[in-house]
Scaffold this motif. Sequence first.
Motif, mmCIF file in Angstrom:
data_model
loop_
_atom_site.group_PDB
_atom_site.id
_atom_site.type_symbol
_atom_site.label_atom_id
_atom_site.label_comp_id
_atom_site.label_asym_id
_atom_site.label_seq_id
_atom_site.Cartn_x
_atom_site.Cartn_y
_atom_site.Cartn_z
ATOM 1 N N GLU A 16 0.832 -1.209 0.000
ATOM 2 C CA GLU A 16 0.000 0.000 0.000
ATOM 3 C C GLU A 16 0.869 1.263 0.000
ATOM 4 N N PHE A 17 1.904 1.269 0.819
ATOM 5 C CA PHE A 17 2.813 2.412 0.880
ATOM 6 C C PHE A 17 3.512 2.606 -0.459
ATOM 7 N N LYS A 18 4.013 1.510 -1.043
ATOM 8 C CA LYS A 18 4.697 1.593 -2.338
ATOM 9 C C LYS A 18 3.781 2.166 -3.406
ATOM 10 N N MET A 19 2.530 1.689 -3.431
ATOM 11 C CA MET A 19 1.575 2.183 -4.432
ATOM 12 C C MET A 19 1.285 3.663 -4.220
ATOM 13 N N ASP A 20 1.208 4.087 -2.977
ATOM 14 C CA ASP A 20 0.973 5.504 -2.678
ATOM 15 C C ASP A 20 2.122 6.354 -3.209
ATOM 16 N N ILE A 21 3.354 5.904 -2.999
ATOM 17 C CA ILE A 21 4.528 6.636 -3.472
ATOM 18 C C ILE A 21 4.560 6.676 -4.998
ATOM 19 N N VAL A 22 4.315 5.525 -5.639
ATOM 20 C CA VAL A 22 4.304 5.460 -7.107
ATOM 21 C C VAL A 22 3.213 6.376 -7.660
ATOM 22 N N HIS A 23 2.053 6.379 -7.025
ATOM 23 C CA HIS A 23 0.956 7.247 -7.481
ATOM 24 C C HIS A 23 1.339 8.713 -7.357
ATOM 25 N N LYS A 24 1.939 9.082 -6.249
ATOM 26 C CA LYS A 24 2.378 10.481 -6.073
ATOM 27 C C LYS A 24 3.354 10.884 -7.180
ATOM 28 N N TYR A 25 4.249 9.972 -7.537
ATOM 29 C CA TYR A 25 5.271 10.254 -8.544
ATOM 30 C C TYR A 25 4.681 10.314 -9.954
ATOM 31 N N LEU A 26 3.876 9.316 -10.312
ATOM 32 C CA LEU A 26 3.372 9.221 -11.682
ATOM 33 C C LEU A 26 2.146 10.095 -11.960
ATOM 34 N N HIS A 27 1.287 10.279 -10.960
ATOM 35 C CA HIS A 27 0.000 10.930 -11.214
ATOM 36 C C HIS A 27 -0.196 12.264 -10.507
ATOM 37 N N ASN A 51 9.122 0.699 -12.032
ATOM 38 C CA ASN A 51 9.308 -0.337 -13.056
ATOM 39 C C ASN A 51 8.437 -1.550 -12.771
ATOM 40 N N GLN A 52 8.380 -1.957 -11.525
ATOM 41 C CA GLN A 52 7.557 -3.103 -11.165
ATOM 42 C C GLN A 52 6.079 -2.799 -11.432
ATOM 43 N N TYR A 53 5.640 -1.609 -11.090
ATOM 44 C CA TYR A 53 4.250 -1.210 -11.333
ATOM 45 C C TYR A 53 3.941 -1.214 -12.828
ATOM 46 N N GLN A 54 4.859 -0.714 -13.640
ATOM 47 C CA GLN A 54 4.632 -0.653 -15.078
ATOM 48 C C GLN A 54 4.635 -2.041 -15.710
ATOM 49 N N ARG A 55 5.410 -2.970 -15.155
ATOM 50 C CA ARG A 55 5.448 -4.344 -15.662
ATOM 51 C C ARG A 55 4.253 -5.168 -15.201
ATOM 52 N N GLU A 56 3.927 -5.034 -13.915
ATOM 53 C CA GLU A 56 2.962 -5.952 -13.298
ATOM 54 C C GLU A 56 1.645 -5.300 -12.883
ATOM 55 N N GLY A 57 1.588 -3.987 -12.870
ATOM 56 C CA GLY A 57 0.383 -3.316 -12.395
ATOM 57 C C GLY A 57 0.312 -3.361 -10.881
ATOM 58 N N ILE A 58 -0.858 -3.198 -10.377
ATOM 59 C CA ILE A 58 -1.080 -3.150 -8.928
ATOM 60 C C ILE A 58 -0.758 -4.491 -8.301
#
Length: 58
Positions: A16-27, A51-58
């Motif tokens: 959840e924390f990783k997704m929050d950080i990735v979202h802040k960065y990308l969106h 990179n992991q998010y872009q390869r695998e999604g959520i």
Amino acid sequence: MEGIFYGKRRKTYSDEFKMDIVHKYLHEGWSQSELFKHFRIHNSMLQRWVNQYQREGI
């Protein structure tokens, strides 16, 4: 026998924390330096998560 990393543990982050950080960065437009200042997330770690998010999604 003591090694140079004796007593140090790697910090782990929840998905959840990783997704929050990735979202802040990308969106939300946060820069890498802003994320480092607020969350102490290094650029290399951020790039791995993105990179992991872009390869695998959520």
